[in-house]
Design an enzyme around this catalytic site. Structure first.
Site, PDB file in Angstrom:
ATOM      1  N   VAL A   1     -20.933 -10.576  -6.033  1.00 24.12           N
ATOM      2  CA  VAL A   1     -20.638  -9.360  -6.791  1.00 24.12           C
ATOM      3  C   VAL A   1     -21.170  -8.154  -6.027  1.00 24.12           C
ATOM      4  O   VAL A   1     -22.341  -8.124  -5.630  1.00 24.12           O
ATOM      5  CB  VAL A   1     -21.266  -9.416  -8.196  1.00 24.12           C
ATOM      6  CG1 VAL A   1     -20.974  -8.137  -8.965  1.00 24.12           C
ATOM      7  CG2 VAL A   1     -20.740 -10.624  -8.962  1.00 24.12           C
ATOM      8  N   CYS A   2     -20.309  -7.151  -5.822  1.00 19.44           N
ATOM      9  CA  CYS A   2     -20.716  -5.902  -5.187  1.00 19.44           C
ATOM     10  C   CYS A   2     -21.275  -6.199  -3.789  1.00 19.44           C
ATOM     11  O   CYS A   2     -20.665  -6.920  -3.001  1.00 19.44           O
ATOM     12  CB  CYS A   2     -21.712  -5.194  -6.095  1.00 19.44           C
ATOM     13  SG  CYS A   2     -22.145  -3.527  -5.604  1.00 19.44           S
ATOM     14  N   ALA A   3     -22.466  -5.659  -3.455  1.00 18.82           N
ATOM     15  CA  ALA A   3     -23.066  -5.915  -2.148  1.00 18.82           C
ATOM     16  C   ALA A   3     -23.623  -7.317  -2.026  1.00 18.82           C
ATOM     17  O   ALA A   3     -24.190  -7.679  -0.995  1.00 18.82           O
ATOM     18  CB  ALA A   3     -24.158  -4.886  -1.859  1.00 18.82           C
ATOM     19  N   GLY A   4     -23.440  -8.150  -3.058  1.00 17.67           N
ATOM     20  CA  GLY A   4     -23.695  -9.573  -2.894  1.00 17.67           C
ATOM     21  C   GLY A   4     -22.835 -10.162  -1.792  1.00 17.67           C
ATOM     22  O   GLY A   4     -23.163 -11.214  -1.237  1.00 17.67           O
TER      23      GLY A   4
ATOM     24  N   THR B   1     -16.287  -8.958  -4.692  1.00 14.35           N
ATOM     25  CA  THR B   1     -15.801  -7.842  -5.505  1.00 14.35           C
ATOM     26  C   THR B   1     -16.184  -6.524  -4.858  1.00 14.35           C
ATOM     27  O   THR B   1     -17.036  -6.469  -3.972  1.00 14.35           O
ATOM     28  CB  THR B   1     -16.395  -7.869  -6.929  1.00 14.35           C
ATOM     29  OG1 THR B   1     -17.714  -7.293  -6.910  1.00 14.35           O
ATOM     30  CG2 THR B   1     -16.454  -9.276  -7.495  1.00 14.35           C
TER      31      THR B   1
END
Length: 381
Positions: free
Chosen positions: A159-162, A211
């Protein structure tokens, strides 16, 4: 860690001053106009749902992993809250080590288990692993565990910068992917074989999903729910969240480093003497999604921070997470207090919060917050 948290908020103050001193500010573009987001073709939606189908269990097991010293608030709590609402899988909130987890930019909680506890209980691994943004993209304990889960057949969702964590784990090599707009360049530098896909809020490729920014956890988790339990169940959860659609449509162009964004952050950063600290009461049964969106937003203005208080050291959230109060006290001065999240769907809570930030700090600051959340906000009054 403080420096890295500042960078995550959008820009580090040092970087802003370097841009200003180097004359680069004037070369930055204005904010691009948003374009219509065409619907995603049914063929692409069906392929995504097939790619996310439960790989092991009839009732899947979903693990959400974070590191104890700093994991992103919304990525972790919003994903957990949406999945718990759906009740289509067993969901476990994990930390790499024992003890509390400090989320950023706000909130503390008690994880439900460590990854070691999880491995003892579920030696065959999870069906899905959700990986939020973390201050350390290369935490060796987290990377080894995520790699192990991937080898065991789990679908990994960054998720995101994951996505940067997944890149550091080698899970994105040669695959299509996306990430938060601010970290795209860093992702491609570390993982040059990644095939970036613009104009999609999430991308699924060969057992790995990624994402765009923070608020993309909503459509991503709803799509996962749809893949597990069907469209009707996903629609009911979406209605409870206040979300009308959850496909991958996205316009990437407005989410870039612009002159208005930089000027607002510089102005707010320079006004260091004029800072607010907002405090929100924690109450049993609080909705994780609304809470995370509200506190996260108020902590990204470059004018304010948000903390929590409660009469006891911890409270239980709607989905059973133990939330830890920053301060144990029964009340807070009204002029410095945020009300508990309104009794409305979480998507409406975010819109209301952005309007309140606009009223307090101006339109530019509200837009800066929406940009950091990569939220396609309608800023009209």
């Amino acid at each position: 860690m403080t420096r890295r948290l500042g960078l995550w908020g959008g820009l580090g103050a040092a970087g802003l001053f370097l841009i200003l001193a180097g004359g680069g500010l004037l070369s930055l573009p204005p904010t691009p106009a948003a374009s219509p987001r065409p619907p995603i073709a049914r063929q692409e939606i069906d392929a995504t749902l097939r790619a996310l189908a439960p790989p092991k269990r009839a009732r899947p097991l979903i693990a959400i992993i974070g590191i104890n010293d700093a994991t992103e608030t919304n990525d972790y709590l919003t994903s957990y809250g949406i999945l718990k609402r759906a009740d289509v899988a067993d969901v476990v909130a994990l930390a790499t080590g024992p003890g509390p987890m400090r989320l950023y930019p706000a909130l503390k909680l008690e994880p439900q288990a460590t990854i070691a506890d999880f491995d003892l209980r579920y030696p065959n691994g999870a069906d899905y692993v959700v990986v939020p943004a973390m201050t350390r993209d290369d935490d060796p304990v987290a990377l080894r565990w995520i790699q192990q889960q991937a080898r065991s057949g789990a679908i990994i969702i960054g998720v995101c910068a994951g996505a940067k964590v997944l890149g550091a784990a080698g899970l994105l090599d040669g695959k299509r992917a996306t990430t938060h707009w601010y970290y795209l360049e860093a992702l491609l530098q570390r993982s040059p074989s990644v095939r970036y896909v613009p104009n999609r809020r999430f991308v699924v490729d060969q057992g790995v999903a990624t994402t765009t920014g923070i608020t993309a956890s909503m459509p991503m988790m709803l799509t996962l729910i749809e893949a597990i339990a069907g469209t009707d169940r996903a629609r009911r959860v979406a209605e409870g969240l206040g979300v009308s659609r959850w496909d991958a449509r996205h316009d990437s162009r407005p989410f870039t480093f612009t002159r208005p964004f930089a000027l607002t952050v510089i102005g707010n950063t320079l006004a260091f003497w004029n800072r607010d600290q907002w405090a929100m009461p924690l109450r049993d049964g609080v909705d994780e999604v609304s809470l995370a969106l509200t506190l996260d937003a108020w902590s990204r203005t470059y004018r304010s921070t948000a903390i929590t208080f409660a009469a006891s050291a911890s409270v239980a959230s709607r989905g059973g997470i133990r939330l830890l109060a920053d301060q144990v006290r029964r009340d807070w001065p009204r002029s410095q207090r945020l009300p508990p999240p309104a009794q409305q769907p979480p998507a409406g809570v975010l819109d209301q919060t952005l309007r309140e930030i606009r009223q307090r700090y101006g339109q530019g600051t509200a837009r800066v917050v929406a940009m950091q959340l990569e939220y396609p906000w309608d800023a009209s009054p």
